[in-house]
Design an enzyme around this catalytic site. Sequence first.
Site: not given
Length: 400
Positions: A202-204
């Site tokens: 995933s990402n931030r």
Amino acid sequence: MIVLGISGSIAAYKAVEVARLLLKAGARVRPVMTDSAKHFIGETTLAGICGEPVISDMFAPAQGGEIHVALGAEADVVALVPATAELLGALAQGRANDVVRATALGAACPVIAAPAMHPRMWSHPATQRNVRTLAADGRVVLVGPEDGEVASGESGLGRMSEPSAIAAAILASCGDRDLGGTHVVVTAGPTVEDIDPARFMSNRSSGKMGFAVAARAAARGARVTLVAGPVSLGTPTGVERVDVRSALNMRDALTDLLAEDRNGRAADVVVMTAAVADYRPAEPATEKMKREGVSDRALQLVANPDLIAEIGAARQGDSPYLVAFALETVGGEELIAAARGKLQRKRVDLVVANQASDAFDRDDNVATLVTADVAEPLERMSKMALADRILDRVVACRQR
Ligand code: CTP
């Protein structure tokens, strides 16, 4: 109509000035008080200033019906000025044991609260926990408090914001309904791409920017559908929410929304703030991957579809109006050039360009609005204010 809910704090006298400023701006103000507020400010003063009777008893027979339900349905904004530590706690827990609390809980409109308390009360972990809960629920927007002198003569964070700032925030949230009659679809947050039942990529992205766009579009009268990746944010008032996990789930949700809806009309505007994963594991494992006997492992990834580019390519004419975001690690001219590239490649109308260092998990952002003809750099502002600037562009283009 603005409901002005007053609770028991020495700062209550400043609510009179807030009422006066709202009235001067042409608003109708209905004063609602808790019993403890009456220790600090007279009903006669408020009723006289507002030209309305003060409501403080949920059960007064003369009022008939359910006054808190009627007020919450009719109001354009419920403003809690001042909001004590106890009131913030009640709002965080959904308590409704007086007319101010019950009206805030049942409000169909934005709720604004101006905290006022001693700095030790504000910084107490319990108060801060309540403030975090309110932020996560997304139903109450706080104005202040400020750092300054409080009633005891001490100084610190807890002083209520100035009446002019509070009145401005109230008026901004019940301002123009210039998106009335439009269906705005907003995507927000990250997507999550599963590797196996226990692991994912995933990402931030926190989702805050998209939730701000959804909140402001709804406050400006739009029908809003928010397609959200996994985030821990509460749904803004008046927003319909569709939760998704992966990029492919988000694509399915968008396909449904962009097909003619049950009112015979598809979306008019799509604002794509989501940080959609560009790749996903080619073959997610159905069983948890074990490490025993495996020293190196390569993860095969395949490209996800570019969702906004697909919508751009399929669009006939100029509807829906398309807004994309471009998150880059470069700044200045390079940032604008990258945004222009995305504008053309994805066939969108507006790209909001920002730098990763300015945007992640913050409540404010620095962005440049890039269209085919102009690049407008904006100063640092809250994500709510940036949402309004983006929506101003949408309104201006749709009026042409
Ligand atoms: N976007 C999308 N589908 C994807 C990837 C991105 O719809 N698979 C959208 C995002 O929601 C955003 C815009 O495209 O509005 C730009 O995303 P960004 O990641 O900055 O651009 P990419 O096209 O992925 O380019 P790169 O990562 O190479 O900069």
